[in-house]
Design an enzyme around this catalytic site. Structure first.
Site, short mmCIF file in Angstrom:
data_model
loop_
_atom_site.label_atom_id
_atom_site.label_comp_id
_atom_site.label_asym_id
_atom_site.label_seq_id
_atom_site.Cartn_x
_atom_site.Cartn_y
_atom_site.Cartn_z
N LYS B 62 -2.34 19.02 7.89
CA LYS B 62 -2.86 20.69 7.89
C LYS B 62 -1.26 21.10 6.60
O LYS B 62 0.42 20.56 7.62
CB LYS B 62 -2.66 21.18 8.86
CG LYS B 62 -2.65 22.52 8.96
CD LYS B 62 -3.09 22.81 10.44
CE LYS B 62 -3.88 24.92 10.44
NZ LYS B 62 -3.91 25.05 11.90
N SER B 131 -8.30 27.45 12.21
CA SER B 131 -7.24 27.15 11.72
C SER B 131 -6.89 25.79 10.43
O SER B 131 -6.74 25.75 9.67
CB SER B 131 -5.78 27.90 11.66
OG SER B 131 -5.11 26.96 12.65
N SER B 155 -8.16 26.46 17.78
CA SER B 155 -7.50 25.73 15.80
C SER B 155 -7.67 24.23 16.62
O SER B 155 -8.33 23.92 14.79
CB SER B 155 -6.85 25.88 14.95
OG SER B 155 -6.71 27.31 15.14
#
Lengths: 413, 413
Positions: B62, B131, B155
């Site tokens: 990420k 996210s 997330s």
């Protein structure tokens, strides 16, 4: 030293402009810095904001904290010239309170134990302590009224003791470590250095927006428990003298003072601290240690070499010990308002080969409780020795108030 | 999807070289990425290390996690081209286990709620969730066998549910967040996405060096408490269907299943989560919000605008509520091995305007307990819906084992 409280009063009264206050610090830095070596880099032509409780307050930031306007080099060539994209949370808290960042202060590499060239302002033949060497020395030398450091073992309270300044290691997470180079996430704590306890309290209150941290005009007589930390070994004569003096004058000033023995689980937590610290450092500094091994500072590298085989199970057990010790320590504060203990074994060691010993600090870092250093004694060579006043977790206001009581009692001595 | 366990078996048996395994992922990325948009940047010409349990495993990171070999742009133009000096702790844990980092995956800006252009591999008209959008989508699209994300609200578990992949949000701090952009230090938790529960367990075990996280060949029948989180409102039909199905097949497979009501203090903690999250975000993102206001993503900026007046006293009270709720929740696990609850209100919302709702996730993030997503249902439009299996703090192995039990029961359905 420059008193933050005094600057605030003069600025508030219109006797001093914020820009002139900053200029005075800049002049003091020019006069002292060549000898002391407290700064890594400095701002030129800075101006003070027009608002905020810390307007006119020049602040030094330990060089493991991100700053958008300065490089952040972690005391290591591995980070030479490194620029973060923004400011650490605590730097922004200072800016929002109106403070002016005048430079980055020296730090042992990655806030560990390899010394910086910074000198102790009270005796140039001695270390200022570490890892927050530059922040403690810059305040002690009268260059700046406020500086930020961090403590993982004893890196705020110990250099404050060696340099004869007030300092607070607040409750764990009262100040965020976002944007501060991590060594150990369970331990790393941001702290403040200033001339006196009132100055520290004003700085912390302004940064956090917590008015309850400001000292009242009159401080109540605290119930003080004196702790010798026998599990950490015996202090030097100067350390013992500082603790005895502080306890005696506090009692004479009206405090209730008696000795307190800590529970065995608390001593176990003291022993568990290094394991937790180095296990986490192996993860926090994995990139540096694994991919820049040759460039690592030698003392830190040795610590990591020695601790590389610690198992997750041993770490889990140490964390559990710390958890139980925090619960046990909480009960100690049912009978006393604060604990009083050594800030360091004695005065600053001679030379710059060592930054001193954190054995009287590391328990309290692991417990997460607020600790305030108060200078209590002057040893041979003009070297200051402090004591620390410790309150229960979250009771930073009580720690500051009792430290102020001890400071005033010592002043009347 | 690419199974990490299957790759490990084939590499161990000499049927597949680690380099060929990486090359297969690279080919899958080439085939899928143009449509899905899961990556921000990618490595070319990577080779697999020759040792380590994760050799041959291509991993996506990420883009809020520091990487020495790629820019780290936080999903925001404020960090365009930013290069960290090193790797985040979790990236180093992957590398030390032999994994190959093949790229950075898309993230909502600062891991908040402003969507990325990433598409849901199961239905391109829907969000993959956020996210950790790119990490969930890249695993779901069969591009990579393992990806890292983070969860502050929901997330990790929510995008895993929307994308039909297994995922774990481990116990708080089982994985360090050093080098991961902070939103909320009390909440931010690094998690893993993979094809199935066994794959997730193998990834987490290899990263942490904790063999106890590996699943046993036979999984004991767990005692399951079903929790509806009524304080979070009613789910959609597809969410309710997923939970009922998972509970029914688990019971049929031999689990003890009954409903559990959570204590009122736990519901209060659910309500306290947003206050804690935004109070800390104001400090963690102070530089971005104060000095780059115009460049901030609009949805995140609005959240910060709305929460800027939260007082330290309100925050302290919320933290105390969370502390008491953790103690209360601990007692719930005296009677059950795991809790089973919704991963999301329903299937992934249509369009890319929203990454979905974290209302069934945020309590568990605040409690710090391990959560594992298991795909349990396929709703209209081919959209997956998951359930989460939750164990007590520190019992990540039990959460994984029970999740594997539910996964196997669903496979036999």
């Amino acid at each position: 030293m420059i008193s933050l409280a005094d600057l605030q009063r003069r600025i508030h009264a219109g006797e001093l402009s914020p820009d002139d206050a900053i200029a005075q610090s800049q002049e003091a830095i020019l006069a002292q810095e060549k000898t002391i070596g407290a700064f890594v880099c400095r701002a030129e032509n800075v101006r003070a904001p027009s608002a905020g409780p810390l307007r006119g307050i020049a602040v030094g930031i330990k060089d493991i904290m991100d700053t958008a306007d300065f490089p952040t080099e972690m005391g290591s060539p591995i980070y030479r010239g490194f620029r973060s994209r923004g400011d650490a949370a605590v730097v922004m808290m200072l800016k929002q309170a109106g403070a002016t960042i005048v430079g980055k202060t020296t730090t042992t590499a990655f806030a560990s134990v390899d010394p910086t060239p910074t000198l102790n302002p009270h005796n140039h033949g001695h270390t200022p302590g570490g890892s927050s060497s530059g922040s403690a020395a810059a305040v002690a030398a009268g260059m700046i009224p406020l500086a930020l450091g961090t403590q993982t073992g004893g890196s705020v309270i110990r250099p404050a003791s060696f340099c004869g300044v007030a300092a607070i290691k607040p409750s764990y997470r009262l100040l965020p470590t976002v944007g501060v180079k991590c060594y150990s996430w369970t331990l790393d704590t941001v702290g403040l250095f200033a001339a006196g306890v009132d100055d520290v309290a004003r700085g912390l209150s302004a940064m956090t927006g917590r008015p309850e941290l400001m000292l009242s005009a009159s401080v109540a007589s605290p119930r003080i428990g004196v702790v010798t930390q026998h599990f950490a070994g015996a202090p030097e004569a100067a350390g013992a003298e500082a603790l005895q003096t502080a306890a005696r004058v506090a009692e004479r000033a009206g405090a209730t003072v008696h000795g307190v023995d800590l529970q065995e689980i608390v001593a176990q937590a003291w022993r568990a601290h290094p394991l937790i610290q180095e296990f986490e450092a192996h993860r926090a500094l994995a990139w540096e240690y694994r991919e820049n091994y040759d460039a690592m500072p030698p003392l830190l590298r040795s610590k990591l070499d020695e601790s590389r085989d610690t198992t997750p199970a041993a770490y889990d057990a140490a964390i559990e010990t710390a958890h139980r010790a925090r619960q046990a320590l909480e009960k100690v504060f049912d009978d006393v308002d604060v604990l009083l203990t050594l800030s360091a074994p004695g005065a600053a060691p001679k030379g710059l080969a060592s930054t001193g010993d954190a054995r009287y600090n590391r328990l309290w870092t692991l417990m997460g409780v607020p600790c305030v250093n108060v200078p209590a004694h002057v040893a041979e060579g003009g070297l200051p020795v402090g004591v620390q006043v410790i309150a229960r977790y979250g009771a930073d206001a009580q720690a500051l108030a009792a430290a102020r009581f001890v400071e005033q009692a010592l002043a009347r001595k």
